[in-house]
Design a protein around this motif. Structure first.
Motif, PDB file in Angstrom:
ATOM      1  N   TYR B  52       0.819  -1.200   0.000  1.00 58.75           N
ATOM      2  CA  TYR B  52       0.000   0.000   0.000  1.00 58.75           C
ATOM      3  C   TYR B  52       0.856   1.253   0.000  1.00 58.75           C
ATOM      4  O   TYR B  52       0.494   2.257  -0.631  1.00 58.75           O
ATOM      5  CB  TYR B  52      -0.965  -0.026   1.186  1.00 58.75           C
ATOM      6  CG  TYR B  52      -1.962  -1.172   1.101  1.00 58.75           C
ATOM      7  CD1 TYR B  52      -2.342  -1.677  -0.144  1.00 58.75           C
ATOM      8  CD2 TYR B  52      -2.504  -1.743   2.227  1.00 58.75           C
ATOM      9  CE1 TYR B  52      -3.242  -2.719  -0.235  1.00 58.75           C
ATOM     10  CE2 TYR B  52      -3.420  -2.795   2.136  1.00 58.75           C
ATOM     11  CZ  TYR B  52      -3.784  -3.276   0.896  1.00 58.75           C
ATOM     12  OH  TYR B  52      -4.683  -4.301   0.799  1.00 58.75           O
ATOM     13  N   LEU B  56       0.567   3.844  -3.042  1.00 60.01           N
ATOM     14  CA  LEU B  56       0.267   5.248  -2.782  1.00 60.01           C
ATOM     15  C   LEU B  56       1.201   6.145  -3.588  1.00 60.01           C
ATOM     16  O   LEU B  56       0.771   7.096  -4.244  1.00 60.01           O
ATOM     17  CB  LEU B  56       0.443   5.513  -1.294  1.00 60.01           C
ATOM     18  CG  LEU B  56       0.009   6.865  -0.783  1.00 60.01           C
ATOM     19  CD1 LEU B  56      -1.439   7.132  -1.150  1.00 60.01           C
ATOM     20  CD2 LEU B  56       0.199   6.938   0.733  1.00 60.01           C
ATOM     21  N   SER B  61      -1.954  -0.092  -8.223  1.00 60.97           N
ATOM     22  CA  SER B  61      -2.313  -0.976  -7.130  1.00 60.97           C
ATOM     23  C   SER B  61      -1.931  -2.423  -7.411  1.00 60.97           C
ATOM     24  O   SER B  61      -1.960  -3.253  -6.523  1.00 60.97           O
ATOM     25  CB  SER B  61      -3.806  -0.905  -6.879  1.00 60.97           C
ATOM     26  OG  SER B  61      -4.506  -1.411  -7.991  1.00 60.97           O
ATOM     27  N   THR B  63      -3.659  -4.489  -8.748  1.00 63.93           N
ATOM     28  CA  THR B  63      -4.857  -5.223  -8.370  1.00 63.93           C
ATOM     29  C   THR B  63      -5.954  -4.936  -9.393  1.00 63.93           C
ATOM     30  O   THR B  63      -6.073  -3.807  -9.859  1.00 63.93           O
ATOM     31  CB  THR B  63      -5.342  -4.771  -6.975  1.00 63.93           C
ATOM     32  OG1 THR B  63      -4.282  -4.916  -6.041  1.00 63.93           O
ATOM     33  CG2 THR B  63      -6.544  -5.580  -6.511  1.00 63.93           C
ATOM     34  N   LEU B  95      -9.487  -8.987  -6.844  1.00 63.23           N
ATOM     35  CA  LEU B  95     -10.593  -8.777  -5.913  1.00 63.23           C
ATOM     36  C   LEU B  95     -11.880  -9.244  -6.570  1.00 63.23           C
ATOM     37  O   LEU B  95     -12.158  -8.908  -7.723  1.00 63.23           O
ATOM     38  CB  LEU B  95     -10.728  -7.292  -5.565  1.00 63.23           C
ATOM     39  CG  LEU B  95      -9.755  -6.733  -4.532  1.00 63.23           C
ATOM     40  CD1 LEU B  95      -9.758  -5.217  -4.567  1.00 63.23           C
ATOM     41  CD2 LEU B  95     -10.106  -7.232  -3.142  1.00 63.23           C
ATOM     42  N   GLU B 111     -18.560   2.073  -7.791  1.00 62.09           N
ATOM     43  CA  GLU B 111     -18.225   3.333  -7.141  1.00 62.09           C
ATOM     44  C   GLU B 111     -16.947   3.166  -6.330  1.00 62.09           C
ATOM     45  O   GLU B 111     -16.022   3.976  -6.404  1.00 62.09           O
ATOM     46  CB  GLU B 111     -19.374   3.746  -6.233  1.00 62.09           C
ATOM     47  CG  GLU B 111     -19.428   5.215  -5.957  1.00 62.09           C
ATOM     48  CD  GLU B 111     -20.871   5.674  -5.831  1.00 62.09           C
ATOM     49  OE1 GLU B 111     -21.240   6.056  -4.714  1.00 62.09           O
ATOM     50  OE2 GLU B 111     -21.611   5.600  -6.846  1.00 62.09           O
ATOM     51  N   ASP B 112     -16.920   2.092  -5.580  1.00 57.31           N
ATOM     52  CA  ASP B 112     -15.738   1.825  -4.767  1.00 57.31           C
ATOM     53  C   ASP B 112     -14.500   1.660  -5.637  1.00 57.31           C
ATOM     54  O   ASP B 112     -13.389   2.024  -5.241  1.00 57.31           O
ATOM     55  CB  ASP B 112     -15.949   0.571  -3.934  1.00 57.31           C
ATOM     56  CG  ASP B 112     -14.813   0.341  -2.968  1.00 57.31           C
ATOM     57  OD1 ASP B 112     -14.963   0.696  -1.797  1.00 57.31           O
ATOM     58  OD2 ASP B 112     -13.750  -0.167  -3.383  1.00 57.31           O
ATOM     59  N   GLN B 114     -13.566   3.258  -7.965  1.00 59.42           N
ATOM     60  CA  GLN B 114     -12.991   4.533  -8.391  1.00 59.42           C
ATOM     61  C   GLN B 114     -11.955   5.062  -7.402  1.00 59.42           C
ATOM     62  O   GLN B 114     -11.316   6.082  -7.631  1.00 59.42           O
ATOM     63  CB  GLN B 114     -14.092   5.597  -8.523  1.00 59.42           C
ATOM     64  CG  GLN B 114     -15.108   5.305  -9.603  1.00 59.42           C
ATOM     65  CD  GLN B 114     -16.223   6.328  -9.599  1.00 59.42           C
ATOM     66  OE1 GLN B 114     -15.988   7.527  -9.564  1.00 59.42           O
ATOM     67  NE2 GLN B 114     -17.452   5.851  -9.641  1.00 59.42           N
ATOM     68  N   SER B 115     -11.816   4.362  -6.306  1.00 55.35           N
ATOM     69  CA  SER B 115     -10.987   4.886  -5.216  1.00 55.35           C
ATOM     70  C   SER B 115      -9.493   4.790  -5.477  1.00 55.35           C
ATOM     71  O   SER B 115      -8.703   5.374  -4.764  1.00 55.35           O
ATOM     72  CB  SER B 115     -11.295   4.106  -3.950  1.00 55.35           C
ATOM     73  OG  SER B 115     -10.912   2.745  -4.119  1.00 55.35           O
ATOM     74  N   GLY B 116      -9.111   4.026  -6.471  1.00 55.26           N
ATOM     75  CA  GLY B 116      -7.694   3.774  -6.675  1.00 55.26           C
ATOM     76  C   GLY B 116      -7.303   2.408  -6.150  1.00 55.26           C
ATOM     77  O   GLY B 116      -6.157   1.997  -6.231  1.00 55.26           O
ATOM     78  N   ARG B 117      -8.280   1.724  -5.629  1.00 52.87           N
ATOM     79  CA  ARG B 117      -8.020   0.380  -5.098  1.00 52.87           C
ATOM     80  C   ARG B 117      -7.602  -0.579  -6.203  1.00 52.87           C
ATOM     81  O   ARG B 117      -6.843  -1.507  -5.967  1.00 52.87           O
ATOM     82  CB  ARG B 117      -9.290  -0.142  -4.409  1.00 52.87           C
ATOM     83  CG  ARG B 117      -9.089  -1.403  -3.607  1.00 52.87           C
ATOM     84  CD  ARG B 117     -10.411  -1.950  -3.107  1.00 52.87           C
ATOM     85  NE  ARG B 117     -11.076  -1.089  -2.160  1.00 52.87           N
ATOM     86  CZ  ARG B 117     -10.746  -1.016  -0.860  1.00 52.87           C
ATOM     87  NH1 ARG B 117      -9.785  -1.758  -0.398  1.00 52.87           N
ATOM     88  NH2 ARG B 117     -11.381  -0.203  -0.053  1.00 52.87           N
ATOM     89  N   VAL B 118      -8.144  -0.362  -7.384  1.00 48.60           N
ATOM     90  CA  VAL B 118      -7.823  -1.266  -8.488  1.00 48.60           C
ATOM     91  C   VAL B 118      -7.353  -0.485  -9.723  1.00 48.60           C
ATOM     92  O   VAL B 118      -7.695   0.676  -9.897  1.00 48.60           O
ATOM     93  CB  VAL B 118      -9.046  -2.119  -8.885  1.00 48.60           C
ATOM     94  CG1 VAL B 118      -9.468  -3.019  -7.731  1.00 48.60           C
ATOM     95  CG2 VAL B 118     -10.191  -1.251  -9.332  1.00 48.60           C
ATOM     96  N   ASN B 140     -14.320   7.534 -16.778  1.00 50.65           N
ATOM     97  CA  ASN B 140     -13.924   8.933 -16.652  1.00 50.65           C
ATOM     98  C   ASN B 140     -12.768   9.105 -15.673  1.00 50.65           C
ATOM     99  O   ASN B 140     -12.026  10.083 -15.738  1.00 50.65           O
ATOM    100  CB  ASN B 140     -15.115   9.770 -16.185  1.00 50.65           C
ATOM    101  CG  ASN B 140     -16.192   9.823 -17.237  1.00 50.65           C
ATOM    102  OD1 ASN B 140     -15.925   9.556 -18.424  1.00 50.65           O
ATOM    103  ND2 ASN B 140     -17.412  10.145 -16.828  1.00 50.65           N
ATOM    104  N   GLN B 141     -12.639   8.181 -14.765  1.00 54.98           N
ATOM    105  CA  GLN B 141     -11.509   8.217 -13.832  1.00 54.98           C
ATOM    106  C   GLN B 141     -10.294   7.535 -14.430  1.00 54.98           C
ATOM    107  O   GLN B 141      -9.326   7.255 -13.720  1.00 54.98           O
ATOM    108  CB  GLN B 141     -11.887   7.505 -12.527  1.00 54.98           C
ATOM    109  CG  GLN B 141     -13.105   8.020 -11.843  1.00 54.98           C
ATOM    110  CD  GLN B 141     -12.804   9.196 -10.936  1.00 54.98           C
ATOM    111  OE1 GLN B 141     -11.647   9.474 -10.648  1.00 54.98           O
ATOM    112  NE2 GLN B 141     -13.836   9.894 -10.502  1.00 54.98           N
ATOM    113  N   ASN B 142     -10.384   7.228 -15.720  1.00 54.23           N
ATOM    114  CA  ASN B 142      -9.277   6.558 -16.404  1.00 54.23           C
ATOM    115  C   ASN B 142      -8.984   5.170 -15.882  1.00 54.23           C
ATOM    116  O   ASN B 142      -7.836   4.724 -15.892  1.00 54.23           O
ATOM    117  CB  ASN B 142      -8.003   7.397 -16.316  1.00 54.23           C
ATOM    118  CG  ASN B 142      -7.943   8.395 -17.449  1.00 54.23           C
ATOM    119  OD1 ASN B 142      -8.523   8.161 -18.508  1.00 54.23           O
ATOM    120  ND2 ASN B 142      -7.261   9.488 -17.218  1.00 54.23           N
TER     121      ASN B 142
END
Lengths: 335, 335
Positions: B52, B56, B61, B63, B95, B111-112, B114-118, B140-142
């Motif tokens: 992580y 960051l 990620s 993932t 995931l 939605e989740d 979009q957080s950068g998690r994946v 849209n978040q690429n």
DNA sequence: CATTTTTTCGCAACCGTTTTCGTAAATAAA
DNA sequence: TTTATTTACGAAAACGGTTGCGAAAAAATG
């Protein structure tokens, strides 16, 4: 593209980064008024917090790993369902790893799990696994591990299984009661407790019925591809069994195919019972008598206890041992 | 417990944190000598980098997310296998998210994401999904999105499917050729392209055979639990069909059960063909004629193209459209 | 020997969020 | 009114890596 983070919110609202963070976490330090403003702007700009930044700081990943031998198996996919349902309700994310029944893979996977990527691990060990070190290492890093279905006996931690010994006994007794005199047991591993326990139950039943050890036939179908041939030659032998216990689901298809191929009628010439959660069991030819494992419940229970271990580190997992009984569902294949 | 991180290594070796980091990443800036020392100490202390922290900083990620309607389905579990095999070879983590065929769930999941998690998302949409916004937001978040099997037509991105229209045609023609005069089509959704396309193929075949639109029977089994009853009442109707096309795997068991229950013999009174990757198809009663989808290959192909999109952002996913054909495997149920 | 280049490393900023602590202003108590 | 307390916020240091840049030492070049 937008890259909206806490800093952006702070700038737009002329507030500090820490205030935003606290507002979003609903801290008592922040006034209701500013909380509302922050929340509004956050939703307006579609702000979604970066989980990894949070994980880094809080040392919690809100993620668990599920390690299993394979996913194309009704038992495991139902178990995943159960696990997922609990994880979702807790706001956790689920990483899936497959060992493909190889110890080396399993070891690598667990090694990675030490990185802090996950807060806990649910595992059903590979059929090759017969040592404990790789799992111990995880525990030494204070990462809770919980077994479901396939456990490693040397490890002190929670496990959720079904009543394997009893079911082995039940299955064998069922065959005996239906008239079998020489039922065989089809296993896939010499080390897996599930197979061993089911086999011990089988042995106990036969012993009680007065059969001698040398009359018991135990066949190890370790090779995934060779399974059909193994079953076939077993059924072609002079002293071929009059009953078969498939200790795991994936043995079912080879067994049925071999019987059809050799024109051996089920249940007349050989009765078949299988440990399986196949939903096609009632429509097989003939309908298959199964020991149906509560896969979904096992997954749920295992996840539930894992979260206890995750949420309070004081919780002693080693005492937790849950056994959820399977059901014998009688159908034509043992009539 | 050990908490060995880069700082610990740096202190023990009297080197700076940055040197350690570069050494571990095999940077040209670091001498072979120190690289060796670092590597040695790292393995000795069992150092495992925190993913992580790395994510960051690097904004990667390693993932991906796999979003699917359910996992207890042979098609999807085989697809996961294919996806996993590619992900593993690329050093990516997987995931799993389940929408349970609910649009609302799917929306929350994306939605989740979009957080950068994946770094990317593979999705097979829910049967309820008939809008595109929630998927568009991701793009849209690429964050690259690739469809497998169940696509959303309004979205411009890569998709890997099977030849659904052709297979619908094939299935219907097969039934017609076997003597059916009024085959029915069992669907699960009015919006899913897979169902629609298969149905269009079915319609085309019947049209070519000279049947009129009003002679075509299309039944929507949208309710998972009510499926059995729906099939049952279909088969009890006066003008009951003499052939059934199950557009997805989970319709198979209800169909067989209803037929057995009503004493309607397959294939004599009704012929059955199903889109399914059931490995028990050959041992059903009777063995089931299937349109077998290349689930594993679809998973692999989808993952492969997703990684292209992830690895080079210049790559234009919208042009990618791969169709991997299914196979009609004839068995007793349509004899 | 002087100068340039290469090799090898450290400093410090940075990724986005959390949390401790300090503090000014507002309110309550004396 | 003075003092104590509460309320509401900001500054800054984490979390554990990564990376651009500067710089000393070593090697190569003239």
């Amino acid at each position: 593209m937008s890259k909206v983070n806490i800093k952006v919110l702070a700038d737009q609202l002329q507030l500090s980064v820490s205030t935003i963070s606290k507002a979003l976490r609903d801290s008592y330090e922040i006034s209701d008024e500013t909380k509302k403003k922050v929340l509004e702007l956050a939703t307006q700009l579609n702000y979604i917090p970066n989980p990894y930044a949070s994980s880094l700081r809080r040392k919690k990943s809100k993620t668990i790993a599920v390690v299993l031998p394979e996913v194309a198996d009704n038992f495991f996919s139902l178990a995943i369902n159960g696990i997922q349902s609990i994880a979702e309700s807790k706001g956790y994310h689920v990483l899936i790893y497959l060992s493909h029944e190889k110890f080396a893979n399993e070891k690598n996977i667990l090694e990675d799990c030490q990185s802090g990527r996950v807060d806990g691990v649910l595992i059903s060990i590979s059929s090759e696994t017969n040592t404990a070190e790789h799992i111990n290492k995880l525990q030494n890093q204070n990462i809770p591990v919980v077994f479901f279905d396939r456990e490693q006996e040397a490890i002190k931690t929670a496990r959720v299984t079904t009543n394997d010994f009893d079911c082995g006994l039940m299955a064998a007794n069922h065959l005996l009661q239906k008239g079998c005199r020489r039922p065989a047991f089809l296993s896939i591993s010499q080390s897996l407790p599930i197979c061993q326990n089911r086999m011990e139950g089988y042995k106990a039943a036969l012993q009680q019925a007065g059969l001698r050890e040398e009359d018991m036939q135990i066949v190890y179908c370790t090779d995934n591809d060779g399974m059909y041939d193994q079953v076939r030659s077993l059924l072609q032998a002079a002293d071929r069994p009059d009953g078969l216990i498939a200790s795991v689901e994936k043995i079912v298809t080879p067994v049925y195919l071999a019987c059809h191929e050799l024109n051996i009628r089920i249940p007349n010439e050989v009765k078949v019972i299988a440990f399986a959660t196949l939903d096609t069991a009632p429509i097989l030819n003939p309908p298959l008598t199964t020991i149906t494992q509560p896969a979904f419940e096992i997954g749920k229970a295992a996840a539930t206890v894992l979260f206890k271990g995750i949420e309070k580190s004081a919780f002693d997992l080693s005492k937790e041992r849950m056994v959820i009984p399977s059901l014998l569902i009688e159908r034509e294949s043992t009539k």
